[in-house]
Scaffold this active site. Structure first.
Site, PDB file in Angstrom:
ATOM      1  N   ASN A   1       0.604  -1.086  -0.196  1.00 46.86           N
ATOM      2  CA  ASN A   1       0.616  -0.307  -0.548  1.00 46.86           C
ATOM      3  C   ASN A   1       0.690   1.764  -0.103  1.00 46.86           C
ATOM      4  O   ASN A   1       1.309   1.581   1.054  1.00 46.86           O
ATOM      5  CB  ASN A   1      -0.872  -0.358   0.985  1.00 46.86           C
ATOM      6  CG  ASN A   1      -1.709   1.492   1.296  1.00 46.86           C
ATOM      7  OD1 ASN A   1      -1.761   2.185   0.756  1.00 46.86           O
ATOM      8  ND2 ASN A   1      -2.194   1.423   2.466  1.00 46.86           N
TER       9      ASN A   1
ATOM     10  N   LYS B   1       0.122   4.474  -0.397  1.00 47.13           N
ATOM     11  CA  LYS B   1      -1.197   5.281  -0.227  1.00 47.13           C
ATOM     12  C   LYS B   1      -0.675   6.488  -0.671  1.00 47.13           C
ATOM     13  O   LYS B   1      -0.493   6.257  -1.884  1.00 47.13           O
ATOM     14  CB  LYS B   1      -0.551   5.926   1.524  1.00 47.13           C
ATOM     15  CG  LYS B   1      -0.307   4.273   2.373  1.00 47.13           C
ATOM     16  CD  LYS B   1       0.151   4.477   4.004  1.00 47.13           C
ATOM     17  CE  LYS B   1       0.233   3.843   4.868  1.00 47.13           C
ATOM     18  NZ  LYS B   1       0.367   3.872   5.977  1.00 47.13           N
TER      19      LYS B   1
ATOM     20  N   HIS C   1      -9.278   0.906   5.225  1.00 52.69           N
ATOM     21  CA  HIS C   1      -7.591   0.873   5.593  1.00 52.69           C
ATOM     22  C   HIS C   1      -8.009   1.784   6.331  1.00 52.69           C
ATOM     23  O   HIS C   1      -8.987   2.743   6.561  1.00 52.69           O
ATOM     24  CB  HIS C   1      -7.245   1.694   4.369  1.00 52.69           C
ATOM     25  CG  HIS C   1      -5.613   1.862   4.668  1.00 52.69           C
ATOM     26  ND1 HIS C   1      -5.480   2.731   5.556  1.00 52.69           N
ATOM     27  CD2 HIS C   1      -4.761   0.883   5.132  1.00 52.69           C
ATOM     28  CE1 HIS C   1      -4.066   2.493   6.559  1.00 52.69           C
ATOM     29  NE2 HIS C   1      -3.615   1.272   5.756  1.00 52.69           N
TER      30      HIS C   1
ATOM     31  N   GLU D   1      -6.637   4.647   7.421  1.00 53.61           N
ATOM     32  CA  GLU D   1      -6.641   5.811   7.431  1.00 53.61           C
ATOM     33  C   GLU D   1      -8.046   5.771   6.836  1.00 53.61           C
ATOM     34  O   GLU D   1      -8.321   7.607   7.053  1.00 53.61           O
ATOM     35  CB  GLU D   1      -5.340   6.608   6.379  1.00 53.61           C
ATOM     36  CG  GLU D   1      -4.597   6.337   7.410  1.00 53.61           C
ATOM     37  CD  GLU D   1      -3.589   4.638   6.700  1.00 53.61           C
ATOM     38  OE1 GLU D   1      -2.564   5.275   5.356  1.00 53.61           O
ATOM     39  OE2 GLU D   1      -2.255   4.601   7.349  1.00 53.61           O
TER      40      GLU D   1
ATOM     41  N   GLU E   1      -4.846  -5.810  10.985  1.00 61.59           N
ATOM     42  CA  GLU E   1      -4.113  -4.265  10.965  1.00 61.59           C
ATOM     43  C   GLU E   1      -4.498  -3.270  12.519  1.00 61.59           C
ATOM     44  O   GLU E   1      -5.385  -2.244  11.645  1.00 61.59           O
ATOM     45  CB  GLU E   1      -4.132  -3.313   9.423  1.00 61.59           C
ATOM     46  CG  GLU E   1      -3.930  -3.171   8.326  1.00 61.59           C
ATOM     47  CD  GLU E   1      -2.932  -2.881   6.861  1.00 61.59           C
ATOM     48  OE1 GLU E   1      -1.905  -3.336   6.856  1.00 61.59           O
ATOM     49  OE2 GLU E   1      -3.701  -2.024   7.023  1.00 61.59           O
TER      50      GLU E   1
ATOM     51  N   GLY F   1       2.110   2.174  10.826  1.00 66.67           N
ATOM     52  CA  GLY F   1       3.130   3.451  10.348  1.00 66.67           C
ATOM     53  C   GLY F   1       4.058   3.786  12.027  1.00 66.67           C
ATOM     54  O   GLY F   1       4.229   5.246  11.841  1.00 66.67           O
TER      55      GLY F   1
ATOM     56  N   SER G   1       3.453  -1.897  10.556  1.00 61.82           N
ATOM     57  CA  SER G   1       4.580  -2.106  10.892  1.00 61.82           C
ATOM     58  C   SER G   1       5.915  -3.287   9.930  1.00 61.82           C
ATOM     59  O   SER G   1       6.834  -4.007  10.847  1.00 61.82           O
ATOM     60  CB  SER G   1       5.283  -1.217  11.992  1.00 61.82           C
ATOM     61  OG  SER G   1       4.816  -0.425  12.263  1.00 61.82           O
TER      62      SER G   1
HETATM   63  C1  PEP Z   1      -0.545  -0.050   6.274  1.00 60.08           C
HETATM   64  O1  PEP Z   1      -0.506   0.921   6.092  1.00 60.08           O
HETATM   65  O2  PEP Z   1      -1.537  -0.623   5.756  1.00 60.08           O
HETATM   66  C2  PEP Z   1       0.566  -0.387   7.093  1.00 60.08           C
HETATM   67  C3  PEP Z   1       0.475  -1.808   7.138  1.00 60.08           C
HETATM   68  O3  PEP Z   1       1.537   0.268   6.393  1.00 60.08           O
HETATM   69  P1  PEP Z   1       2.859  -0.008   7.368  1.00 60.08           P
HETATM   70  O4  PEP Z   1       3.421  -0.701   6.991  1.00 60.08           O
HETATM   71  O5  PEP Z   1       3.860   1.439   7.460  1.00 60.08           O
HETATM   72  O6  PEP Z   1       2.416   0.367   8.882  1.00 60.08           O
END
Ligand code: PEP
Length: 249
Positions: free
Chosen positions: A11, A13, A96, A98, A166, A172, A212
């Site tokens: 992703n 983003k 997601h 976000e 997640e 992040g 992460s």
């Molecule tokens: C994501 O955006 O789905 C995500 C898991 O981000 P990150 O790997 O940066 O934590």
């Protein structure tokens, strides 16, 4: 877990430009990617065509990061499943964290998007996950099951669905869930699917971990029995994304 094909999504983003996409795509196209991993990258909407026309489609799929729940019309700023397909893409990420927590998308809206995207022939990566205060209040399962129910109620064909768990506190932040923490929720989510949908769906649906994930932690996470792959944010922009794709090697 062995019959579920390992799946790694990247992703991106709201990051990148044509020049940086060239670097990522050239790296992936020429890398030695495990044929035992299904790979999907998810660029910003304005780069769907640019990305899908450059990735090696034999090895790499492309997902939009979001879409709306209507065919077309007065929905300024949004895109439809048909537009995603017209840009050569087969997938869409929905719900997601976000989208939920920055843009205020509700379980109900995400459920409607799930139903519509599937009806239009897209495969979907719906996301669920608890916030830190929810985990600390002992509400992790309640939140994850509630979010999953809003998705599951709108799915008929589960072969087109890959769920991403997640935990919001791990996205992040550099704070990855431990393999045991992630496995626990994946296993409970699979049990929930077995009871509330059916055992065959629970057995076959892939549940990704996101939050992460990087080259250093992916191997141990990727060997947990109910973790069938990853949704990767930050590290999907870097060369180490290849190591995550190959986590089970
Ligand atoms: C994501 O955006 O789905 C995500 C898991 O981000 P990150 O790997 O940066 O934590």
């Amino acid at each position: 877990s062995t019959e579920r094909k390992f799946f790694v999504g990247g992703n991106w983003k709201m990051n990148g430009n044509k020049a940086s996409i060239d670097v990522i795509v050239n790296n992936l196209n020429t890398a030695d990617l495990s044929p035992e991993t299904e790979v999907v990258v998810s660029p910003p909407a304005c780069y769907l065509d640019y990305t899908s026309s450059r990735v090696d489609k034999k090895k790499i799929g492309v997902a939009a990061q979001n879409c709306y729940k209507a065919e077309k019309g007065a929905f300024t700023g949004d895109i439809s499943p048909a537009m995603i397909k017209d840009n050569g893409c087969e997938w869409v990420i929905l719900g997601h964290s976000e989208r939920r927590h920055v843009f205020g998308e509700s379980d109900q809206l995400i459920g409607e998007k799930v139903a519509f995207a599937l009806s239009q022939g897209l495969s979907i990566i719906p996301c669920v996950g608890e916030k830190l205060e929810e985990r600390e209040a002992g509400l992790t399962e309640e939140v994850v099951f509630r979010q999953t129910k809003a998705i599951a109620d709108n799915v008929k064909d589960w072969s087109k669905v890959v769920i991403a768990y997640e935990p919001v506190w791990a996205i992040g932040t550099g704070k990855v869930a431990t393999p045991a923490q992630a496995q626990e929720i994946h296993q409970r989510l699979r049990t929930w699917l077995s009871e509330k949908v059916n055992p065959a769906v629970a057995q076959n649906v892939r549940i990704l971990y996101g939050g992460s994930v990087n080259a250093a932690n992916c191997k141990e996470l990727g060997t947990q029995p109910d973790i069938d792959g990853f949704l990767v944010g930050g590290a999907s922009l870097k060369p180490e994304f290849v190591d995550i794709i190959n986590a089970r090697r």
